[in-house]
Design a protein around this motif. Structure first.
Motif, PDB file in Angstrom:
ATOM      1  N   UNK A 175       9.547  -3.591  -2.374  1.00 25.26           N
ATOM      2  CA  UNK A 175      10.840  -4.291  -2.421  1.00 25.26           C
ATOM      3  C   UNK A 175      11.901  -3.538  -1.625  1.00 25.26           C
ATOM      4  N   UNK A 176      12.005  -2.218  -1.832  1.00 28.21           N
ATOM      5  CA  UNK A 176      13.033  -1.426  -1.155  1.00 28.21           C
ATOM      6  C   UNK A 176      12.833  -1.402   0.360  1.00 28.21           C
ATOM      7  N   UNK A 177      11.566  -1.280   0.797  1.00 26.49           N
ATOM      8  CA  UNK A 177      11.338  -1.245   2.240  1.00 26.49           C
ATOM      9  C   UNK A 177      11.626  -2.592   2.894  1.00 26.49           C
ATOM     10  N   UNK A 178      11.427  -3.672   2.161  1.00 27.18           N
ATOM     11  CA  UNK A 178      11.800  -4.984   2.708  1.00 27.18           C
ATOM     12  C   UNK A 178      13.313  -5.056   2.939  1.00 27.18           C
ATOM     13  N   UNK A 179      14.062  -4.487   1.996  1.00 30.75           N
ATOM     14  CA  UNK A 179      15.521  -4.413   2.198  1.00 30.75           C
ATOM     15  C   UNK A 179      15.852  -3.511   3.384  1.00 30.75           C
ATOM     16  N   UNK A 180      15.107  -2.405   3.498  1.00 30.87           N
ATOM     17  CA  UNK A 180      15.337  -1.495   4.619  1.00 30.87           C
ATOM     18  C   UNK A 180      15.047  -2.139   5.954  1.00 30.87           C
ATOM     19  N   UNK A 181      14.001  -2.969   6.011  1.00 32.18           N
ATOM     20  CA  UNK A 181      13.694  -3.667   7.257  1.00 32.18           C
ATOM     21  C   UNK A 181      14.791  -4.652   7.625  1.00 32.18           C
ATOM     22  N   UNK A 182      15.359  -5.301   6.618  1.00 33.06           N
ATOM     23  CA  UNK A 182      16.475  -6.217   6.893  1.00 33.06           C
ATOM     24  C   UNK A 182      17.675  -5.456   7.456  1.00 33.06           C
ATOM     25  N   UNK A 183      17.963  -4.296   6.871  1.00 29.57           N
ATOM     26  CA  UNK A 183      19.067  -3.468   7.370  1.00 29.57           C
ATOM     27  C   UNK A 183      18.770  -2.951   8.773  1.00 29.57           C
ATOM     28  N   UNK A 184      17.494  -2.781   9.039  1.00 27.51           N
ATOM     29  CA  UNK A 184      17.091  -2.246  10.347  1.00 27.51           C
ATOM     30  C   UNK A 184      17.441  -3.211  11.474  1.00 27.51           C
ATOM     31  N   UNK A 185      17.427  -4.514  11.195  1.00 28.87           N
ATOM     32  CA  UNK A 185      17.761  -5.500  12.233  1.00 28.87           C
ATOM     33  C   UNK A 185      19.186  -5.270  12.742  1.00 28.87           C
ATOM     34  N   UNK A 199      21.045  10.887  11.717  1.00 26.87           N
ATOM     35  CA  UNK A 199      22.074   9.858  11.686  1.00 26.87           C
ATOM     36  C   UNK A 199      21.566   8.449  11.565  1.00 26.87           C
ATOM     37  N   UNK A 200      20.265   8.264  11.291  1.00 24.60           N
ATOM     38  CA  UNK A 200      19.709   6.913  11.153  1.00 24.60           C
ATOM     39  C   UNK A 200      19.902   6.452   9.710  1.00 24.60           C
ATOM     40  N   UNK A 201      20.859   5.547   9.467  1.00 27.58           N
ATOM     41  CA  UNK A 201      21.253   5.174   8.119  1.00 27.58           C
ATOM     42  C   UNK A 201      20.159   4.438   7.343  1.00 27.58           C
ATOM     43  N   UNK A 202      19.385   3.606   8.032  1.00 37.46           N
ATOM     44  CA  UNK A 202      18.358   2.826   7.324  1.00 37.46           C
ATOM     45  C   UNK A 202      17.273   3.709   6.721  1.00 37.46           C
ATOM     46  N   UNK A 203      17.253   4.971   7.130  1.00 36.05           N
ATOM     47  CA  UNK A 203      16.235   5.881   6.595  1.00 36.05           C
ATOM     48  C   UNK A 203      16.425   6.128   5.100  1.00 36.05           C
ATOM     49  N   UNK A 204      17.641   5.848   4.554  1.00 38.51           N
ATOM     50  CA  UNK A 204      17.853   6.071   3.124  1.00 38.51           C
ATOM     51  C   UNK A 204      16.970   5.133   2.291  1.00 38.51           C
ATOM     52  N   UNK A 205      16.779   3.872   2.783  1.00 37.43           N
ATOM     53  CA  UNK A 205      15.857   2.962   2.098  1.00 37.43           C
ATOM     54  C   UNK A 205      14.430   3.517   2.148  1.00 37.43           C
ATOM     55  N   UNK A 206      14.103   4.004   3.329  1.00 41.82           N
ATOM     56  CA  UNK A 206      12.763   4.561   3.528  1.00 41.82           C
ATOM     57  C   UNK A 206      12.528   5.743   2.586  1.00 41.82           C
ATOM     58  N   UNK A 207      13.539   6.608   2.472  1.00 40.61           N
ATOM     59  CA  UNK A 207      13.410   7.803   1.622  1.00 40.61           C
ATOM     60  C   UNK A 207      13.229   7.437   0.154  1.00 40.61           C
ATOM     61  N   UNK A 208      14.074   6.566  -0.334  1.00 43.13           N
ATOM     62  CA  UNK A 208      13.998   6.206  -1.754  1.00 43.13           C
ATOM     63  C   UNK A 208      12.660   5.518  -2.056  1.00 43.13           C
ATOM     64  N   UNK A 209      12.283   4.570  -1.180  1.00 43.87           N
ATOM     65  CA  UNK A 209      11.045   3.820  -1.405  1.00 43.87           C
ATOM     66  C   UNK A 209       9.832   4.738  -1.408  1.00 43.87           C
ATOM     67  N   UNK A 210       9.738   5.587  -0.399  1.00 42.21           N
ATOM     68  CA  UNK A 210       8.555   6.455  -0.305  1.00 42.21           C
ATOM     69  C   UNK A 210       8.585   7.564  -1.339  1.00 42.21           C
TER      70      UNK A 210
END
Length: 731
Positions: A394-404, A346-357
């Motif tokens: 780039x994608x993980x930077x967006x993911x970190x912003x969403x993580x806040x 259920x951790x939504x920010x993981x989608x950025x992590x998945x796509x980036x990695x």
């Protein structure tokens, strides 16, 4: 809401798998090899700015790794290559490439030969004339100081000068502990500079993205003090370090004065990336809370990677590049798996992590599979990591912003559940203590059984090592002249040969040349003993075969001078380098004599070893020169040796030896001392004064052995022992 996002994830995952399966067969397509043996000519005109040399060359594999240029020309089976970027993966073999260039114009032309893969250890380029004679040699590689390069560029570049209406043939010898790939392109210097400028522009964009993301996330780290941002900055830095090392730009601009680091930069950066990216993933995905079991597995893997990081400074590149590549595959696969599991939790920010990695994972796999030779070398496999890493950053930077935003929501939930968690933790702690006590008892029993098993395995390994050394001894004995051959050539003689270990650094060498009516006998003492000495003895034996049997050199001093140059060339003791190899004292001492039956003369030359003569009860010693064969201490000097001539007027006994006999410790059992040269000379005079041994040299060997054993007593043998004796006289 979560189920809807989970369905989106499943759609993305199916799409990713389909794209991956579509592109893999494209990557795997390689040009078919041409097995013909005719060498194509590369026609060079003044209009051509760029010529692909690889596809018009011939390639051969030297599995021994020790063939000289003449041996390669004579013995290797060269096959035509149709690939623009030949790739043979990780291999311990040396590869040879040859190509022929004909200048069709009426003017002399200079071209730059570029190897579009900078991570090759050493590349020799030989220019060979029509009689197969080498007329020019050039050397370059990433283990050489950058300031020694004629053309200062990240890639390896040779300068070729081709006369008008002339044809030139080149042989290239490539050695590396990494990926064996050598795309060859012939350039006009101006065209090369223009292409390099375009490439540098692309690299500038890439590294610009990296630098911007580093400063952006570093600023956020100092603002929020969130370790995830610091780990991410270090992850980006490790990617940048790998790219700088892989494309040679780091060697060109950053650590050109510290070239030993260039040898470990790639495996170190890959390993450091695996280490720091796992720490980043733990923070970003909240593994401790969401996936505690996987978090423990990650911590164990991180501990192993820390050990691997230290090993990159000590273990060979060819070992660590494979280990670090496997670690990179495991780490990126684990990162992708953690992203999937976190998203399912259920951790939504993981989608950025998945796509980036996912993008970066595909880039890494393409690069690693190319390194192992499983994928062909093309634009996608060459720049896959740059493309994937830029998108990933780039994608993980967006993911970190969403993580806040996610963290703010989670913080409120955490405060509510903190009291309940404290009670649960106390219960878990009591259970953990009881569990650890039980595990400790089980661990003691397990370690005891494991120790017994290790003892059995150690005994087995020792037996395997001993068996391998015995097999090596049989190989070494096979290159020594057999007794039947020695009897035919020397007649009345003996060889007292007693290695300190199973294999020896001392060896003897005998050869007869009936056409020239000459016999060559040598006793050689190589640096060291055991396995290192045995390797040196093989080098010495091969060089003597080349100098005497192939080149037909029979003058003793000239033989030793050729041997000295050959040892220094093979051990690379002439290069300007601070490496252990190039500053070694490895070499050999030798006593060598040539019997000229036609002129009834014995000629002798020695390197730190003498010749002993006994005739009519008189002892005579001819000393060799006080200089060794090989060794870095005489760097830049041509070693000269003296030839001593002796007319064979009457029967006499000749003796050659290493220093093992006279240096052996022993004595009366109370005070240990060396046997000494004076005692050895006295022993030779004594056995020549006895009727039983003066005429029977073979019997003298048993006398020498008996004296040695009595002298040695309980003392260990300290060195290899070799004594050669033979009788000569007027024909």
């Amino acid at each position: 809401m979560i189920n809807r996002e989970y369905n989106h994830y499943k759609t993305y995952l199916r799409l990713f798998i389909v794209v991956f399966l579509i592109f893999i067969p494209i990557f795997l397509v390689k040009a078919q090899k041409d097995n013909s043996t005719s060498l194509k000519k590369i026609w060079l005109s003044t209009q051509q700015e760029k010529i692909i040399v690889s596809s018009s060359s011939q390639i051969a594999e030297d599995k021994t790794g020790f063939l000289s240029i003449q041996q390669a020309i004579k013995n290797l089976d060269f096959k035509n290559s149709t690939e623009e970027k030949p790739n043979f993966g990780y291999t311990s073999s040396t590869y040879w490439c040859r190509f022929s260039i004909e200048n069709t114009s009426n003017i002399n032309q200079q071209r730059w030969l570029e190897i579009q893969y900078p991570a090759l250890d050493s590349v020799w380029l030989y220019e060979v004339d029509s009689s197969q004679n080498v007329i020019q040699v050039q050397l370059i590689g990433d283990k050489m100081p950058y300031n020694k390069r004629e053309i200062k560029d990240a890639d390896l570049i040779f300068v070729l000068n081709i006369d008008a209406r002339k044809n030139k043939t080149y042989y290239m010898r490539i050695r590396t502990q990494g990926t064996m790939t050598f795309p060859l392109v012939l350039w006009k210097s101006q065209a090369f500079s223009e292409q390099t400028a375009n490439d540098r522009f692309g690299f500038g964009i890439y590294y610009g993205i990296i630098v911007v993301m580093i400063f952006y996330n570093l600023f956020i780290f100092f603002s929020l003090r969130d370790r995830a941002y610091l780990y991410y900055v270090l992850t980006i830095a490790s990617i940048a370090l790998f790219q700088l090392a892989f494309n040679g730009l780091g060697f060109q601009y950053l650590w050109y004065n510290f070239y030993p680091f260039n040898d470990i930069a790639i495996p170190f950066s890959i390993t450091f990336f695996s280490f720091i990216s796992l720490l980043f993933a733990r923070q970003f995905l909240h593994l401790t809370e969401l996936l505690p079991k996987i978090d423990k597995l990650v911590l164990v893997f991180v501990a192993l990677i820390i050990i691997e990081l230290f090993l990159t400074f000590f273990l060979p590149y060819k070992v660590m590049i494979k280990v670090s590549s496997i670690t990179g595959i495991v780490a990126t696969t684990l990162l992708f798996y953690m992203g999937v599991m976190s998203y399912r939790k259920g951790y939504k920010s993981a989608i950025y992590f998945l796509i980036a990695w996912s993008l970066f994972w595909m880039g890494i796999l393409c690069s690693i599979f190319k390194g192992f030779g499983l994928l062909s070398t093309n634009f996608i496999t060459t720049y896959a990591i740059q493309i994937g890493s830029a998108l990933e950053v780039i994608l993980l930077s967006l993911g970190l912003a969403d993580r806040i935003n996610t963290l703010q929501t989670q913080l409120a939930e955490k405060m509510i559940s903190e009291k309940n968690q404290k009670i649960e933790n106390e219960i878990k702690q009591r259970y953990l203590i009881e569990s650890q006590n039980q595990k400790l008892e089980e661990l003691v029993a397990e370690r005891t059984a494991d120790l017994e098993q290790k003892t059995v395995e150690l005994q087995s390994q020792n037996q395997k090592i001993t068996d391998s050394l015995k097999y090596a001894k049989r190989i070494q004995e096979a290159i020594l002249p057999p007794k039947k051959e020695r009897d035919t050539i020397l007649g009345n003689h003996f060889v007292f040969f007693k290695p300190k270990d199973i294999v020896s650094g001392d060896f003897y060498w005998v050869s007869e040349h009936k056409e020239e009516q000459k016999i060559v006998i040598a006793a050689v003492d190589c640096t060291g003993h055991g396995v290192p000495g045995a390797f040196m003895s093989i080098i010495g034996n091969n060089l003597l075969n080349q100098i005497i049997n192939e080149k037909k050199v029979f003058h003793p001093s000239q033989i030793l001078e050729e041997l000295h140059r050959g040892v220094r060339t093979i051990l690379k003791q002439d290069y300007d380098s601070s490496s252990t190899l190039n500053t070694s004292r490895d070499g050999m001492d030798i006593a060598l004599c040539v019997i000229n039956k036609k002129e009834n003369i014995l000629e002798f030359a020695g390197a730190n070893r003498p010749l002993w003569i006994i005739k009519n009860g008189n002892f005579e010693e001819i000393k060799g020169d006080r200089r060794a064969i090989g060794g870095w201490q005489n760097k830049g000097k041509n070693q000269e040796f003296t030839t001593h001539s002796l007319v064979l007027e009457e029967e006499m006994n000749i003796y050659l030896s290493s220093d093992g006999y006279v240096d052996q410790f022993g004595g009366d059992g109370q005070t240990s001392k060396k046997f000494m040269s004076k005692n050895f000379k006295r022993l030779l005079l004594d056995i020549n004064g006895k009727e039983k041994t003066s005429q029977n040299l073979e019997y003298q060997s048993s006398v020498l052995e008996d004296v040695m054993e009595k002298w040695k007593g309980d003392e260990p043998q300290i060195d290899d022992v070799l004594v050669v004796g033979f009788a000569v006289g007027k024909e």
